[in-house]
Design a protein around this motif. Structure first.
Motif, mmCIF file in Angstrom:
data_model
loop_
_atom_site.group_PDB
_atom_site.id
_atom_site.type_symbol
_atom_site.label_atom_id
_atom_site.label_comp_id
_atom_site.label_asym_id
_atom_site.label_seq_id
_atom_site.Cartn_x
_atom_site.Cartn_y
_atom_site.Cartn_z
ATOM 1 N N TYR A 119 34.518 -20.106 -11.261
ATOM 2 C CA TYR A 119 33.833 -19.139 -10.375
ATOM 3 C C TYR A 119 34.649 -17.848 -10.299
ATOM 4 O O TYR A 119 34.111 -16.742 -10.434
ATOM 5 C CB TYR A 119 33.679 -19.683 -8.952
ATOM 6 C CG TYR A 119 32.807 -20.906 -8.785
ATOM 7 C CD1 TYR A 119 31.530 -20.971 -9.339
ATOM 8 C CD2 TYR A 119 33.252 -21.990 -8.027
ATOM 9 C CE1 TYR A 119 30.732 -22.092 -9.151
ATOM 10 C CE2 TYR A 119 32.459 -23.119 -7.837
ATOM 11 C CZ TYR A 119 31.204 -23.164 -8.399
ATOM 12 O OH TYR A 119 30.428 -24.274 -8.219
ATOM 13 N N SER A 160 22.524 -27.088 -15.450
ATOM 14 C CA SER A 160 22.906 -27.219 -16.859
ATOM 15 C C SER A 160 22.519 -28.603 -17.354
ATOM 16 O O SER A 160 22.643 -29.580 -16.606
ATOM 17 C CB SER A 160 24.421 -27.055 -16.996
ATOM 18 O OG SER A 160 24.820 -27.379 -18.307
ATOM 19 N N TRP A 208 35.199 -25.420 -8.637
ATOM 20 C CA TRP A 208 35.256 -25.206 -10.090
ATOM 21 C C TRP A 208 36.088 -23.949 -10.403
ATOM 22 O O TRP A 208 35.901 -22.910 -9.764
ATOM 23 C CB TRP A 208 33.835 -25.042 -10.613
ATOM 24 C CG TRP A 208 33.698 -24.918 -12.083
ATOM 25 C CD1 TRP A 208 34.330 -25.642 -13.048
ATOM 26 C CD2 TRP A 208 32.833 -24.000 -12.766
ATOM 27 N NE1 TRP A 208 33.912 -25.232 -14.297
ATOM 28 C CE2 TRP A 208 32.995 -24.233 -14.150
ATOM 29 C CE3 TRP A 208 31.939 -23.011 -12.357
ATOM 30 C CZ2 TRP A 208 32.295 -23.513 -15.108
ATOM 31 C CZ3 TRP A 208 31.243 -22.295 -13.314
ATOM 32 C CH2 TRP A 208 31.427 -22.551 -14.679
ATOM 33 N N TYR A 258 25.497 -31.202 -11.761
ATOM 34 C CA TYR A 258 25.690 -32.668 -11.719
ATOM 35 C C TYR A 258 24.596 -33.357 -10.901
ATOM 36 O O TYR A 258 24.762 -34.499 -10.490
ATOM 37 C CB TYR A 258 27.064 -32.990 -11.103
ATOM 38 C CG TYR A 258 28.215 -32.363 -11.868
ATOM 39 C CD1 TYR A 258 28.736 -32.987 -13.001
ATOM 40 C CD2 TYR A 258 28.747 -31.152 -11.486
ATOM 41 C CE1 TYR A 258 29.774 -32.403 -13.716
ATOM 42 C CE2 TYR A 258 29.786 -30.559 -12.195
ATOM 43 C CZ TYR A 258 30.292 -31.193 -13.301
ATOM 44 O OH TYR A 258 31.317 -30.614 -14.021
HETATM 45 C C1 LIG Z 1 30.656 -26.991 -10.871
HETATM 46 C C2 LIG Z 1 30.293 -26.472 -12.223
HETATM 47 N N1 LIG Z 1 29.435 -25.465 -12.327
HETATM 48 C C3 LIG Z 1 29.069 -24.976 -13.526
HETATM 49 C C4 LIG Z 1 29.589 -25.489 -14.696
HETATM 50 C C5 LIG Z 1 29.168 -24.902 -16.014
HETATM 51 O O1 LIG Z 1 28.386 -25.816 -16.719
HETATM 52 P P1 LIG Z 1 27.961 -25.503 -18.236
HETATM 53 O O2 LIG Z 1 29.225 -25.375 -19.031
HETATM 54 O O3 LIG Z 1 27.175 -26.683 -18.660
HETATM 55 O O4 LIG Z 1 27.201 -24.245 -18.220
HETATM 56 C C6 LIG Z 1 30.512 -26.539 -14.632
HETATM 57 C C7 LIG Z 1 31.126 -27.079 -15.856
HETATM 58 O O5 LIG Z 1 32.151 -27.712 -15.832
HETATM 59 C C8 LIG Z 1 30.872 -27.048 -13.362
HETATM 60 O O6 LIG Z 1 31.745 -28.057 -13.233
#
Ligand SMILES: Cc1ncc(COP(=O)(O)O)c(C=O)c1O
Length: 392
Positions: free
Chosen positions: A129, A237, A126, A212
């Motif tokens: 990070y 989330s 992602w 996910y």
């Molecule tokens: C791997 C990963 N981690 C964290 C997040 C953050 O999620 P949220 O925006 O729902 O807090 C995402 C969002 O795309 C993600 O793909």
């Protein structure tokens, strides 16, 4: 210069993503454009989401919309859900309610990492990070996933660890590859982390990024590393499973296997550190809605049909793809080996994919399956035609 050094570093790390985001805004508002870029909804919100919020909208007490920290009913609902899903004895006090996974990651880092600490992140992984780490004065260190099938490469993680490593971040189901990692991989990782922690005389924490977790295909099981390594925190989330990432709700959960001294210390630190990082709690309406939202989900059967349609048609056309086991992303190789040129050519025809350059993988592309089946049907002819570029 007005900006702090950490702001400069964080901004330059994410500039290409924000530039890409701006560039597809026009497409996002064009009814004929076929947008497969970010994991945003392309249909109206789930009735289960709006019903849950509507049921909580009218205040039932004078403090209904007062400052909310970690509200007990929300913590209880999350702990119940985690006990059912993961089979460990989570307690409400193990749960910090946050603004999505973003908020939970920021909280985890604030709890255990000091400025200059190294944080190991997956590659490809992602794209947020790195800027989050840089903005927190932390040092990102990438550990590559397996080059062919994007499985977890424990040796690569072990090689990335130094005496300054404080946290290893893992992500399953994985963005952008859709891979889901088995328990055996977590058991092996736990051995590596335990041995490195001992060797360096410093505890390495594991942050399991699981937004996910509930989006998986073909009945594939889910194992969390929280069951393999006691010094694990889970961030979650609801934005993905509800396909409503603009309604911020998530949590950070401590492993019930954590030694009591660490577990008690972190539990007690939740509220003050959430406050310290800028009132890192979900807003009142989302906390009131959390118990009802525990069981609401996008239609996984329909998502599976979309994955199958896209994956089968593109495979048949000759694309090299990673078959998603989870998430709503499809990861593939650009036919020419140059994803930017490939994506630009498709964008000119109104089909927008995410080039792998966003993930530091310039030969790959990502398709978001949050698009509708109609959008998939309309995009397929251009995608199939693009499988055979003159360069091939
Ligand atoms: C791997 C990963 N981690 C964290 C997040 C953050 O999620 P949220 O925006 O729902 O807090 C995402 C969002 O795309 C993600 O793909």
């Amino acid at each position: 210069m007005a900006m702090s050094q950490r702001a400069v570093r964080a901004k330059s790390s994410i500039d290409r993503v924000t530039a890409f985001f701006s560039s597809i805004q026009a497409a996002a508002h064009d009814p004929d454009a076929l947008d497969f870029t970010f994991g945003n909804p392309h249909e109206f919100a789930l009735p289960g989401l709006t019903d849950a919020m509507r049921a909580q909208l009218e205040p039932r007490s004078v403090d209904w919309y007062a400052y909310k920290s970690n509200e007990r009913p929300a913590q209880e609902a999350v702990a119940d859900g985690l006990r059912r899903e993961i089979g460990l004895d989570f307690e409400p006090d193990d749960i910090a309610m946050t603004q999505g996974a973003f908020g939970a990651i920021a909280l985890a880092l604030a709890l255990v990492a000091d400025a200059g600490d190294e944080i190991v992140i997956p590659a490809p992984g992602w794209f947020c990070y790195e800027p989050m780490l840089l903005a927190a004065n932390l040092v990102p260190v990438t550990a590559a996933l397996d080059a062919t099938d994007f499985s977890l490469d424990i040796d690569a993680i072990a090689r990335a660890i130094t005496p300054r490593t404080r946290v290893v971040i893992v992500n399953s189901p994985s963005n952008p590859t859709g891979r889901v990692f088995p328990k055996a991989a977590w058991d092996e990782l736990a051995v590596a982390l335990e041995s490195a922690s001992r060797a360096h005389g410093r505890r390495i924490w594991l942050l399991s990024d699981e937004p996910y977790r509930r989006i998986r295909f073909d009945g594939i099981g889910f194992a969390s590393p929280v069951g393999s390594y006691p010094w694990t925190m889970i961030d979650y989330s609801y934005g993905k499973v509800l396909l409503a990432p603009g309604q911020r709700l998530g949590y950070l959960a401590l492993s019930p296997l954590m030694p009591a001294s660490d577990r008690d210390e972190l539990r007690a630190a939740f509220m003050p550190i959430q406050l310290a990082i800028g009132w890192g709690f979900p807003n009142a309406l989302m906390q009131h809605s959390a118990p009802a939202l525990e069981t609401v989900s996008i239609d996984i059967a329909e998502l599976t049909r979309k994955r199958d349609r896209m994956y089968d048609e593109l495979s048949r056309a000759g694309y090299a793809l990673t078959r998603p086991e989870g998430t709503f992303y499809l990861w593939g190789e650009a036919p020419s080996g140059d994803a930017q040129t490939y994506c630009d050519a498709l964008a000119a025809q109104g089909v927008h994919l995410m080039p792998g350059t966003i993930f530091d993988r310039p030969a790959h592309f990502r398709v978001s399956l949050t698009a509708t089946m109609d959008m998939i049907d309309r995009a397929l002819p251009a995608l199939v035609a693009a499988a055979h570029t003159p360069e091939r």
